[in-house]
Every structure is written in structure tokens, then in C-alpha cells.
Scaffold this motif. Structure first.
Motif, short mmCIF file in Angstrom:
data_model
loop_
_atom_site.label_atom_id
_atom_site.label_comp_id
_atom_site.label_asym_id
_atom_site.label_seq_id
_atom_site.Cartn_x
_atom_site.Cartn_y
_atom_site.Cartn_z
N ASP A 1 0.85 -1.17 0.00
CA ASP A 1 0.00 0.00 0.00
C ASP A 1 0.89 1.23 0.00
O ASP A 1 1.47 1.59 1.02
CB ASP A 1 -0.89 -0.05 1.25
CG ASP A 1 -1.86 1.09 1.33
OD1 ASP A 1 -2.74 1.02 2.17
OD2 ASP A 1 -1.72 2.07 0.57
N THR B 1 4.58 -5.40 1.13
CA THR B 1 3.91 -6.69 1.08
C THR B 1 4.94 -7.76 0.76
O THR B 1 5.71 -7.62 -0.18
CB THR B 1 2.81 -6.68 0.01
OG1 THR B 1 1.91 -5.62 0.32
CG2 THR B 1 2.06 -8.00 -0.01
N ASN C 1 -12.58 -3.10 7.33
CA ASN C 1 -12.16 -1.78 6.85
C ASN C 1 -13.19 -1.25 5.86
O ASN C 1 -13.37 -1.82 4.78
CB ASN C 1 -10.79 -1.89 6.17
CG ASN C 1 -9.68 -2.07 7.17
OD1 ASN C 1 -9.04 -1.11 7.55
ND2 ASN C 1 -9.45 -3.30 7.60
N ASN D 1 -13.10 1.67 4.25
CA ASN D 1 -12.34 2.23 3.13
C ASN D 1 -13.17 3.25 2.35
O ASN D 1 -13.29 3.18 1.14
CB ASN D 1 -11.83 1.11 2.21
CG ASN D 1 -10.77 1.60 1.25
OD1 ASN D 1 -10.17 2.66 1.44
ND2 ASN D 1 -10.54 0.84 0.20
N ASN E 1 -17.88 -1.27 -3.28
CA ASN E 1 -17.17 -2.54 -3.42
C ASN E 1 -15.66 -2.40 -3.24
O ASN E 1 -14.88 -3.10 -3.88
CB ASN E 1 -17.49 -3.21 -4.77
CG ASN E 1 -17.25 -4.72 -4.74
OD1 ASN E 1 -17.23 -5.33 -3.69
ND2 ASN E 1 -17.06 -5.30 -5.90
N ASN E 2 -15.24 -1.51 -2.32
CA ASN E 2 -13.81 -1.39 -2.04
C ASN E 2 -13.47 -1.66 -0.58
O ASN E 2 -12.35 -1.41 -0.15
CB ASN E 2 -13.27 -0.02 -2.48
CG ASN E 2 -13.76 1.11 -1.60
OD1 ASN E 2 -14.66 0.93 -0.79
ND2 ASN E 2 -13.19 2.29 -1.78
N TYR F 1 -12.72 -4.07 2.78
CA TYR F 1 -11.93 -5.30 2.91
C TYR F 1 -11.84 -5.74 4.36
O TYR F 1 -12.11 -4.98 5.29
CB TYR F 1 -10.53 -5.14 2.31
CG TYR F 1 -9.64 -4.10 2.96
CD1 TYR F 1 -8.76 -4.45 3.98
CD2 TYR F 1 -9.66 -2.77 2.54
CE1 TYR F 1 -7.93 -3.50 4.56
CE2 TYR F 1 -8.83 -1.83 3.11
CZ TYR F 1 -7.97 -2.20 4.11
OH TYR F 1 -7.14 -1.26 4.70
N ALA G 1 -9.10 -7.23 6.86
CA ALA G 1 -7.68 -7.49 7.11
C ALA G 1 -7.57 -8.59 8.16
O ALA G 1 -8.44 -8.73 9.02
CB ALA G 1 -6.99 -6.22 7.60
N SER H 1 -2.50 -9.05 6.56
CA SER H 1 -2.82 -9.50 5.21
C SER H 1 -4.29 -9.23 4.94
O SER H 1 -5.06 -9.01 5.87
CB SER H 1 -2.50 -10.99 5.04
OG SER H 1 -3.29 -11.77 5.93
N ARG H 2 -4.68 -9.22 3.70
CA ARG H 2 -6.08 -9.03 3.34
C ARG H 2 -6.72 -10.38 3.09
O ARG H 2 -6.36 -11.08 2.16
CB ARG H 2 -6.21 -8.12 2.13
CG ARG H 2 -5.84 -6.69 2.48
CD ARG H 2 -6.29 -5.71 1.46
NE ARG H 2 -5.84 -4.38 1.87
CZ ARG H 2 -6.10 -3.28 1.22
NH1 ARG H 2 -6.82 -3.32 0.11
NH2 ARG H 2 -5.67 -2.12 1.67
N GLN I 1 -11.08 -8.89 -0.17
CA GLN I 1 -11.02 -7.56 -0.79
C GLN I 1 -12.22 -7.43 -1.72
O GLN I 1 -12.38 -8.25 -2.62
CB GLN I 1 -9.73 -7.39 -1.58
CG GLN I 1 -9.67 -6.11 -2.41
CD GLN I 1 -9.57 -4.86 -1.55
OE1 GLN I 1 -8.67 -4.74 -0.73
NE2 GLN I 1 -10.49 -3.94 -1.73
N GLN J 1 -12.55 -8.37 -5.72
CA GLN J 1 -11.51 -9.33 -6.11
C GLN J 1 -11.94 -10.75 -5.74
O GLN J 1 -12.59 -10.97 -4.71
CB GLN J 1 -10.18 -9.01 -5.44
CG GLN J 1 -9.59 -7.70 -5.91
CD GLN J 1 -8.23 -7.41 -5.28
OE1 GLN J 1 -7.65 -8.25 -4.61
NE2 GLN J 1 -7.73 -6.22 -5.49
#
Length: 169
Positions: free
Chosen positions: A21, A28, A67, A69, A77-78, A80, A82, A93-94, A97, A100
Motif C-alpha cells: 500500500d 507486502t 475496513n 475504506n 465494493n472497495n 476489505y 484485514a 494480510s487481506r 477484498q 476481487q
């Protein structure tokens, strides 16, 4: 003892069959884990965007962090989920998401665990994901009940309960 009223505490029966990020400065690794940014204070975990809720998974010894976001009532649709290791909170880590791997997640809030299913309150739907892989397991829409801000999820002896604060932004 009185049972919860339908102050938009909706019951959902459980059916058994049924890179890094750049903005946060985190990195990552090859497993998809995000580590705390260089220069971040010791013990500080980075890589969150409007975190709203946390659920601990004692079996896997991880925390799930919802999150939003962005706007907490926008279907963008953004959002997630974690996953933070309890033994190393600097490793994030996610798990899921939005947008996705077939997942829809707009503005996730409260969460509950039942077996390997992570239930997530998401505006007017309850989303279900595999707690180990993040794979989508379906969703339940509460739009016909005019839900506007599903906020939390709890497990009771007779099912899963969802609260709706009933507000709209």
C-alpha cells in the motif's frame, strides 16, 4: 429474559449445508502479508482504511479487522477484511477484498464467526466468507426489510443476529 426485539435486530437462521500500500508506506511480502512501515512506532500496525470492527479468532490466533475504506453507507465494493496475526500485530494480510476473487464488500462493519464462516454486516447485506481462505460463501440481502446500515453481527443459540442502526448518510 426477554428475547431481542426487532428494533432491526434481524435473525438469520444458520443453515449447515449451506502488493503493498503506497499510501500507508507498508510493504507486502510474497505471502501477501503487509508489514508495518519502516519508521512506524514499535507495536503500531499500519495498512488500515477506516477500520470499524475487530473479531478475534482463537483457533487461528488472528484478528479480523473490517475496513470500510470510504463512506460507510456507499456501495463502492472497495471494503476489505484485514487479518492480523495476534503474535505479530505488525503483520497484516487481506483476507477479503471487495471486487476481487468474486467477493463483494462495500462497507464492512461488525463480524461474527460460526465454524469456518465469517459473517460480515455490509450496509444492507450480510456477507459470508470462509475464515481461512476468504472465499465468498454467499450473502443474504435485507433490502426488502429496508435495512440501511447493518452494523453488527452476533451469534445466539438459535441463529445469527444482525443489527441495523437505521440511519442513512
Amino acid at each position: 429474559m426477554r428475547r431481542p426485539s426487532l428494533l432491526l435486530c434481524l435473525s438469520l437462521p444458520i443453515v449447515a449445508a449451506c502488493g503493498g500500500d503506497a499510501e500507508s508506506g507498508s510493504a507486502t511480502d510474497t505471502t501477501g502479508a503487509t508489514t508495518a512501515a519502516a519508521g512506524a512506532p514499535a507495536g503500531e500496525t499500519t495498512g488500515f482504511d477506516t477500520p470499524e470492527s475487530v473479531r478475534y479468532d482463537g483457533e487461528l490466533d488472528v484478528f479480523y479487522v473490517a475496513n470500510i475504506n470510504g463512506n460507510p453507507s456507499q456501495a463502492d465494493n472497495n471494503g476489505y477484511i484485514a487479518r492480523v496475526r495476534a503474535d505479530s500485530t505488525g503483520v497484516v494480510s487481506r483476507l477479503v477484498q471487495g471486487g476481487q476473487n468474486g467477493a463483494t464488500l462495500n462497507a464492512p462493519k461488525g463480524m461474527a464467526l460460526v465454524g469456518d464462516t465469517l459473517f460480515v454486516a455490509d450496509i444492507d447485506h450480510v456477507r459470508k466468507f470462509n475464515r481461512r481462505t476468504g472465499a465468498p460463501l454467499g450473502s443474504v440481502s435485507f433490502t426488502s426489510q429496508r435495512a440501511t446500515f447493518l452494523n453488527d453481527v452476533a451469534v445466539g443459540p438459535d441463529g445469527v443476529y444482525i443489527t441495523d442502526t437505521g440511519i442513512a448518510f
